[in-house]
Design a protein around this motif. Structure first.
Motif, short mmCIF file in Angstrom:
data_model
loop_
_atom_site.label_atom_id
_atom_site.label_comp_id
_atom_site.label_asym_id
_atom_site.label_seq_id
_atom_site.Cartn_x
_atom_site.Cartn_y
_atom_site.Cartn_z
N GLU A 98 2.73 1.10 30.66
CA GLU A 98 3.96 0.50 30.15
C GLU A 98 3.77 -0.27 28.86
OE1 GLU A 98 5.15 -3.25 32.43
OE2 GLU A 98 3.71 -2.29 33.79
N PHE A 99 2.52 -0.55 28.48
CA PHE A 99 2.30 -1.44 27.34
C PHE A 99 2.26 -0.76 25.98
CE2 PHE A 99 0.28 -3.85 30.91
CZ PHE A 99 1.29 -4.80 30.99
N PRO A 100 1.75 0.48 25.83
CA PRO A 100 1.79 1.09 24.49
C PRO A 100 3.17 1.14 23.85
CG PRO A 100 0.27 2.29 25.88
CD PRO A 100 0.94 1.29 26.77
N PRO A 101 4.25 1.50 24.56
CA PRO A 101 5.58 1.46 23.91
C PRO A 101 5.96 0.06 23.45
CG PRO A 101 5.66 2.79 25.91
CD PRO A 101 4.34 2.09 25.92
N LEU A 102 5.66 -0.97 24.27
CA LEU A 102 5.94 -2.34 23.87
C LEU A 102 5.14 -2.72 22.63
CD1 LEU A 102 5.90 -4.19 27.33
CD2 LEU A 102 7.89 -3.73 25.90
N THR A 103 3.88 -2.29 22.61
CA THR A 103 3.02 -2.59 21.47
C THR A 103 3.51 -1.89 20.22
OG1 THR A 103 1.14 -2.78 22.99
CG2 THR A 103 0.63 -2.55 20.66
N PHE A 104 3.96 -0.65 20.35
CA PHE A 104 4.48 0.11 19.21
C PHE A 104 5.68 -0.61 18.59
CE2 PHE A 104 7.06 3.77 17.56
CZ PHE A 104 6.24 4.06 16.49
N ARG A 105 6.60 -1.05 19.44
CA ARG A 105 7.77 -1.78 18.92
C ARG A 105 7.35 -3.10 18.29
NH1 ARG A 105 10.09 0.41 23.73
NH2 ARG A 105 9.70 -1.52 24.90
N HIS A 106 6.35 -3.74 18.89
CA HIS A 106 5.83 -5.01 18.35
C HIS A 106 5.23 -4.78 16.95
CE1 HIS A 106 3.57 -8.79 18.08
NE2 HIS A 106 2.49 -8.06 17.85
N PRO A 134 5.82 -7.83 9.51
CA PRO A 134 6.15 -7.70 8.08
C PRO A 134 5.24 -6.74 7.34
CG PRO A 134 6.26 -9.99 8.76
CD PRO A 134 5.69 -9.23 9.93
N ARG A 135 3.94 -6.78 7.64
CA ARG A 135 3.01 -5.91 6.93
C ARG A 135 3.25 -4.44 7.26
NH1 ARG A 135 -0.78 -8.71 10.40
NH2 ARG A 135 -1.51 -7.41 12.14
N THR A 136 3.76 -4.19 8.48
CA THR A 136 4.07 -2.81 8.85
C THR A 136 5.28 -2.30 8.07
OG1 THR A 136 3.26 -3.22 11.08
CG2 THR A 136 4.62 -1.27 10.77
N LEU A 137 6.30 -3.14 7.92
CA LEU A 137 7.48 -2.75 7.15
C LEU A 137 7.11 -2.47 5.69
CD1 LEU A 137 10.07 -5.31 8.58
CD2 LEU A 137 9.81 -2.89 9.16
N VAL A 138 6.24 -3.29 5.14
CA VAL A 138 5.78 -3.06 3.76
C VAL A 138 5.05 -1.73 3.67
CG1 VAL A 138 4.22 -3.89 1.96
CG2 VAL A 138 5.65 -5.52 3.21
N LEU A 139 4.21 -1.45 4.66
CA LEU A 139 3.46 -0.20 4.67
C LEU A 139 4.37 1.01 4.79
CD1 LEU A 139 0.57 1.08 4.84
CD2 LEU A 139 0.81 0.95 7.32
N LEU A 140 5.32 0.96 5.73
CA LEU A 140 6.20 2.10 5.98
C LEU A 140 7.15 2.37 4.82
CD1 LEU A 140 7.10 1.56 9.75
CD2 LEU A 140 5.61 3.30 8.78
N LEU A 141 7.53 1.34 4.11
CA LEU A 141 8.44 1.52 2.98
C LEU A 141 7.68 1.73 1.67
CD1 LEU A 141 11.09 -1.24 3.80
CD2 LEU A 141 11.30 1.22 4.14
N GLY A 142 6.59 1.00 1.52
CA GLY A 142 5.88 1.02 0.25
C GLY A 142 5.12 2.31 -0.03
N VAL A 143 4.39 2.80 0.97
CA VAL A 143 3.57 4.00 0.76
C VAL A 143 4.42 5.24 0.44
CG1 VAL A 143 1.96 5.61 1.84
CG2 VAL A 143 1.63 3.14 2.09
N PRO A 144 5.45 5.57 1.25
CA PRO A 144 6.28 6.74 0.91
C PRO A 144 6.97 6.59 -0.45
CG PRO A 144 6.61 6.10 3.19
CD PRO A 144 5.84 5.00 2.55
N PHE A 145 7.45 5.37 -0.73
CA PHE A 145 8.12 5.17 -2.02
C PHE A 145 7.16 5.35 -3.18
CE2 PHE A 145 9.82 2.34 -5.40
CZ PHE A 145 11.01 3.01 -5.62
N ALA A 146 5.92 4.85 -3.04
CA ALA A 146 4.92 5.02 -4.09
C ALA A 146 4.60 6.50 -4.29
CB ALA A 146 3.67 4.23 -3.75
N ASP A 200 -2.13 -7.51 16.01
CA ASP A 200 -1.55 -8.85 16.13
C ASP A 200 -1.05 -9.12 17.56
OD1 ASP A 200 -0.85 -11.37 15.24
OD2 ASP A 200 1.18 -10.76 14.68
N ILE A 201 -1.95 -8.90 18.53
CA ILE A 201 -1.63 -9.15 19.94
C ILE A 201 -2.63 -10.17 20.48
CG2 ILE A 201 -1.20 -8.13 22.20
CD1 ILE A 201 -0.98 -5.43 20.84
N PRO A 202 -2.35 -11.44 20.34
CA PRO A 202 -3.27 -12.44 20.88
C PRO A 202 -3.15 -12.53 22.40
CG PRO A 202 -1.35 -13.52 19.95
CD PRO A 202 -1.20 -12.05 19.63
N SER A 203 -4.23 -12.97 23.01
CA SER A 203 -4.22 -13.27 24.44
C SER A 203 -4.00 -14.77 24.62
CB SER A 203 -5.55 -12.87 25.09
OG SER A 203 -5.70 -11.46 25.08
#
Length: 259
Positions: free
Chosen positions: A57-65, A70-82, A239-242
């Motif tokens: 049950e945790f991989p889907p939660l982790t994927f959404r997390h 912010p760094r993921t949004l930059v990556l997903l938008l920045g790389v394709p645009f570049a 970025d999943i601290p315990s």
């Protein structure tokens, strides 16, 4: 089941049970559709199944997390645009986006797969040896209709100066189809009673910030957050601290109040 069936004759457990033990035992026998007992070697296959299924049950939660970082949004938008600016191809940009999403989905599985593999190679590889052979250690299962539906284990902490003071809780798991019946709470109460009987002053545990139901359970039962850490580099990358929780047993709290 006899009165000793609740805690079993775990390593270092007194043969006599307290009044709380009898009350919990009676409640389980009369009301609950499950009972808690000490682990037997014949339980191994079912225990490993419950343990392994808990991670699905945790991989889907982790994927959404990860997608919300912010760094993921930059990556997903920045790389394709570049890539589009360089190549002028929307197709290449789309392929890059899909490739990044696939990589992130794979990354979301890594922390949980790593933890499961490490556990199955260490303490879960021989539960009897790790949890039932030394004083202060034990492993319980919750059984319903002849099937193992939950489990939890305890060991003294590794730090030698604290081994007689702190007990650590491991692998609290309940099968998905049996949640909502109070099994997890009963397992934790069993651990706390065991800790009292053994003379420990604290019970500690760690759980990830994504395990929301576990976090809520521990807080409701009186555990206090101590600190956070990253279990492995892959957990830091995602970025999943315990979160480390501490339960101060009443006897210890009374001593602190007097001091």
């Amino acid at each position: 089941m006899t009165a000793q069936g609740l805690l079993g004759r775990c390593a270092g457990t007194p043969h006599s049970l307290s009044l709380v033990d009898f009350e919990v035992q009676a409640k389980q026998n009369s009301m609950a559709p499950y009972h808690i007992r000490k682990y037997r070697e014949s339980d191994r296959t079912q225990v490993v199944d419950v343990f392994s299924q808990a991670f699905e049950e945790f991989p889907p939660l982790t994927f959404r997390h990860i997608l919300k970082l912010p760094r993921t949004l930059v990556l997903l938008l920045g790389v394709p645009f570049a890539l589009f600016l360089v190549s002028g191809s929307w197709l290449l940009a789309l392929v890059a986006s899909l490739t990044l999403l696939t990589a992130l989905r794979f990354l979301s599985k890594c922390p949980w797969t790593e933890f499961r593999v490490v556990s199955l190679r260490t303490d879960m590889s021989d539960i009897t040896k790790f949890y039932l052979s030394e004083p202060g250690s034990c492993f319980w299962v919750a059984e319903a209709e002849g099937q193992v539906v939950g489990m939890v284990g305890v060991l003294p902490v590794e730090e030698r100066p604290l081994r007689k003071e702190r007990l650590e809780l491991f692998h609290l798991c309940v099968a998905l189809e049996h949640r909502g019946q109070g099994i997890a709470k009963a397992l934790v109460r069993t651990v706390l009673q065991f800790a009292r009987d053994q003379g420990y002053s604290q019970v500690i545990l760690s759980t990830s910030v994504l395990q929301h139901s576990a976090l809520a359970l521990y807080q409701r039962m009186g555990f206090q957050e101590s600190h956070q850490f990253f279990f492995r580099p892959s957990w830091r990358l995602a970025d999943i601290p315990s979160v480390v929780f501490v339960y101060h047993l009443p006897s210890a709290q009374a001593s602190q109040a007097q001091e």
